[in-house]
Design a protein around this motif. Structure first.
Motif, short mmCIF file in Angstrom:
data_model
loop_
_atom_site.label_atom_id
_atom_site.label_comp_id
_atom_site.label_asym_id
_atom_site.label_seq_id
_atom_site.Cartn_x
_atom_site.Cartn_y
_atom_site.Cartn_z
N LYS A 114 -0.87 4.28 -11.22
CA LYS A 114 -1.78 4.47 -10.09
C LYS A 114 -1.07 5.01 -8.85
O LYS A 114 -1.71 5.21 -7.81
CB LYS A 114 -2.45 3.14 -9.72
CG LYS A 114 -3.50 2.65 -10.70
CD LYS A 114 -4.10 1.34 -10.20
CE LYS A 114 -5.30 0.93 -11.05
NZ LYS A 114 -6.48 1.78 -10.77
N GLU A 171 -2.64 7.84 -6.83
CA GLU A 171 -3.82 7.35 -6.10
C GLU A 171 -3.41 6.50 -4.90
O GLU A 171 -4.00 6.61 -3.81
CB GLU A 171 -4.70 6.54 -7.05
CG GLU A 171 -5.94 5.95 -6.39
CD GLU A 171 -6.70 5.00 -7.31
OE1 GLU A 171 -7.71 4.40 -6.83
OE2 GLU A 171 -6.31 4.85 -8.48
N ILE A 172 -2.40 5.66 -5.09
CA ILE A 172 -1.94 4.80 -4.00
C ILE A 172 -1.39 5.64 -2.85
O ILE A 172 -1.70 5.40 -1.68
CB ILE A 172 -0.88 3.81 -4.52
CG1 ILE A 172 -1.53 2.78 -5.44
CG2 ILE A 172 -0.15 3.12 -3.37
CD1 ILE A 172 -0.54 1.92 -6.20
N VAL A 189 -0.19 -3.90 -8.68
CA VAL A 189 -0.68 -2.87 -7.77
C VAL A 189 -0.45 -3.27 -6.32
O VAL A 189 -0.02 -2.44 -5.49
CB VAL A 189 -2.17 -2.57 -8.05
CG1 VAL A 189 -2.75 -1.70 -6.95
CG2 VAL A 189 -2.33 -1.88 -9.40
N ASP A 190 -0.71 -4.53 -5.95
CA ASP A 190 -0.53 -4.94 -4.56
C ASP A 190 0.91 -4.74 -4.11
O ASP A 190 1.17 -4.28 -2.99
CB ASP A 190 -0.93 -6.41 -4.38
CG ASP A 190 -2.43 -6.62 -4.39
OD1 ASP A 190 -3.17 -5.62 -4.28
OD2 ASP A 190 -2.87 -7.78 -4.49
N VAL A 219 1.59 -1.05 -3.63
CA VAL A 219 1.00 -0.62 -2.36
C VAL A 219 1.91 -1.02 -1.20
O VAL A 219 2.21 -0.22 -0.30
CB VAL A 219 -0.41 -1.23 -2.17
CG1 VAL A 219 -0.91 -1.02 -0.74
CG2 VAL A 219 -1.39 -0.62 -3.17
N GLU A 236 -1.94 -3.81 2.13
CA GLU A 236 -2.56 -4.47 0.99
C GLU A 236 -4.00 -4.86 1.32
O GLU A 236 -4.90 -4.75 0.48
CB GLU A 236 -1.77 -5.71 0.58
CG GLU A 236 -0.35 -5.42 0.11
CD GLU A 236 0.39 -6.70 -0.25
OE1 GLU A 236 -0.12 -7.46 -1.10
OE2 GLU A 236 1.46 -6.95 0.34
N TRP A 264 -6.11 -1.69 1.22
CA TRP A 264 -6.34 -1.28 -0.17
C TRP A 264 -7.44 -2.14 -0.80
O TRP A 264 -8.34 -1.61 -1.47
CB TRP A 264 -5.04 -1.40 -0.97
CG TRP A 264 -5.18 -1.16 -2.44
CD1 TRP A 264 -5.41 -2.10 -3.40
CD2 TRP A 264 -5.13 0.10 -3.12
NE1 TRP A 264 -5.49 -1.52 -4.64
CE2 TRP A 264 -5.32 -0.17 -4.51
CE3 TRP A 264 -4.92 1.40 -2.72
CZ2 TRP A 264 -5.31 0.84 -5.46
CZ3 TRP A 264 -4.91 2.42 -3.67
CH2 TRP A 264 -5.10 2.13 -5.03
N LYS A 289 -10.75 -0.47 -2.30
CA LYS A 289 -10.85 -0.39 -3.75
C LYS A 289 -11.62 -1.54 -4.38
O LYS A 289 -12.17 -1.39 -5.46
CB LYS A 289 -9.44 -0.32 -4.35
CG LYS A 289 -8.60 0.83 -3.83
CD LYS A 289 -9.21 2.19 -4.16
CE LYS A 289 -8.35 3.33 -3.66
NZ LYS A 289 -8.89 4.66 -4.01
#
Length: 481
Positions: free
Chosen positions: A273, A276-277, A321-322, A325, A356, A359, A363
């Motif tokens: 990702k 995208e991030i 993901v966090d 980010v 975070e 995001w 999202k």
């Protein structure tokens, strides 16, 4: 950095003038010409928390590091070429190097005297003085078995050994000194070129862009180049039996990620990702400020993940993901704009932690006002007493992760969302490749919002204790029953 437990330069003088100064025959004439009698550069950069880290009297432009590493013996052999400029007339100057044995030093091609003092000072005395404004090169040959610096809160920092037999470098506020001579202060950024030779079966990843590899008698030499000026603790190299993933952003920025053996598929899917991030972070913070991207995913469960420039390094199993980010938000907040002093570390961690939040809002549809109010309602006295500025050495990486994003969300309401968004998006461009203080951020936020923010910053940032309601519930935020 993400904790896992809890978690301008002055103009360079004309070349002819520099040459004349370098050939000056006496201190007296140098003084008469206004350049000052050569004196030793300071053995520290003067940070209030780590006063002996870094050095004074010169400004590094580039590190060109050639290293050979033998995983079976842990032996490292290095040749460091430092291109710099004297900011005062120097009879001697210091570099920082922890452990390791220095074999020789040359300055401008001439053999220089050197000695070791303290736990990390390398004192170099050139055969001829260096005069203010003069460009110079220092070449240091060294060898040894690197050892990490033990931090009571974060554990091992710097060069560390992987169970696989490989090695990696990660640490904050210091780590670079464990594997090469350096001016170890965030205030002296420089470009970074690395050529590292390892046995053929090992892979290498580092900062910046891949610049090729070639076979040698001792293995394979891997070349990496980081053209974005970098604070020393953000440099890294990692050696393992990597699985590489290569892709690129739409603008052509290369993305190189490396996964240690055994990396879970979920971690690889999270890193997938990254384009995208980065697009999302760019929409919030302005143009991506680095020339490359990616990630280094270790097998080792070290105590943190770290925003090593262009290519964050992640603790084993921490690549969610966090965290991705958070560490990539640092490329704007903490990396290309670095702290002025370590007491300003909220400018790094508060903003990466708030990324975070942003995001999750974009999202996952998280209501940030509701999240903020719930955290305010349940916060403890200890939480409110946690400091976000000048928290003391060893306490930098505490409440900046939890209280920090609350402070920024309250600030967005107090100064107005449009003004806050503009500050977030333009701060990096204004300070790109530089350093900044919390006071400078405050003043810029005041300029953009046309508001006096002193009371807010005193309540949330500079002081401790629970802020008064006018700062706790600004801009329509309503306390919950």
């Amino acid at each position: 950095m993400t904790l896992q437990h809890r978690w301008r330069r002055p103009a360079v003088m004309a070349a002819a003038t520099l040459a004349a100064l370098s050939l000056s025959s006496g201190v007296a004439s140098a003084g008469q010409d206004g350049w000052g009698a050569p004196t030793p550069g300071s053995d520290g950069a003067g940070d209030s928390y780590y006063p002996q880290d870094g050095n004074g009297g010169y400004d590094v432009a580039d590190y060109d590091l050639k290293v050979s590493y033998a995983p079976d013996t842990h032996q490292l052999t290095g040749l460091q070429t430092i291109s710099a400029r004297a900011t005062q007339s120097l009879s001697s100057f210091d570099l920082d190097l922890t452990g390791l044995t220095v074999d020789s030093v040359k300055v401008n091609g001439r053999t220089a005297e050197f000695s070791r003092t303290g736990d990390h000072e390398l004192v170099i005395k050139p055969s001829r003085p260096l005069y203010r404004g003069q460009q110079f090169q220092a070449v240091i040959a060294y060898h040894g078995v690197p050892a990490p610096i033990e931090d009571p809160s974060l554990g091992a920092n710097g060069w560390q050994f992987a169970k696989s037999g490989g090695a990696f470098v990660a640490g904050e506020p210091k780590s670079a000194t464990t594997w090469y001579p350096v001016n170890d202060t965030p205030r002296d950024k420089a470009t970074f070129h690395l050529a590292i030779t390892v046995p053929d079966e090992w892979g290498v990843i580092a900062n910046g862009r891949e610049a090729g590899s070639h076979k040698t008698a001792n293995g394979t030499t891997h070349v990496w180049a980081e053209s974005t000026p970098i604070a020393p603790y953000m440099t890294t190299v990692a050696i393992d039996k990597w699985t590489f993933d290569r892709q690129q952003r739409q603008d052509g920025t290369p993305i190189v990620s490396a996964f240690a053996p055994g990396t879970p598929d979920a971690t690889k899917q999270a890193e997938a990702k990254l384009p995208e991030i980065l697009d999302f972070l760019e929409s919030k913070f302005g143009k991506y400020p680095v020339d490359a991207a990616g990630g280094i995913f270790l097998a080792e469960p070290i105590g943190f993940s770290l925003e090593t420039l262009s290519r964050p390094i992640y603790s084993g199993r921490a690549g969610n993901v966090d965290t991705i980010v958070h560490e990539n938000a640092h490329q704007w907040y903490g990396d290309t704009v670095a702290v002025d002093h370590w007491k300003d570390v909220c400018l790094n961690e508060c903003f990466a932690s708030y990324a975070e939040w942003l995001w999750s809002q974009a999202k996952d549809g998280v209501d940030l006002d509701a999240q903020y109010l719930n955290k305010v309602k349940t916060a403890s006295t200890a939480f409110w007493n946690g400091k976000l500025y000048d928290m003391g050495p060893g306490n930098e990486f505490t409440y900046v992760y939890s209280k920090g994003p609350l402070a920024l969300h309250a600030l967005s309401k107090f100064m107005g969302q449009a003004a806050f968004d503009r500050v977030l998006k333009t701060w990096n461009g204004l300070n790109h490749n530089g350093n900044a203080s919390m006071q400078e951020f405050q003043h810029y936020a005041e300029q953009v919002s046309h508001k006096n923010l002193q009371g807010f910053f005193d309540a949330w940032i500079y002081g401790s204790g629970k802020p008064a309601d006018q700062y706790l519930y600004p801009g329509g935020l309503k306390p919950t029953a």
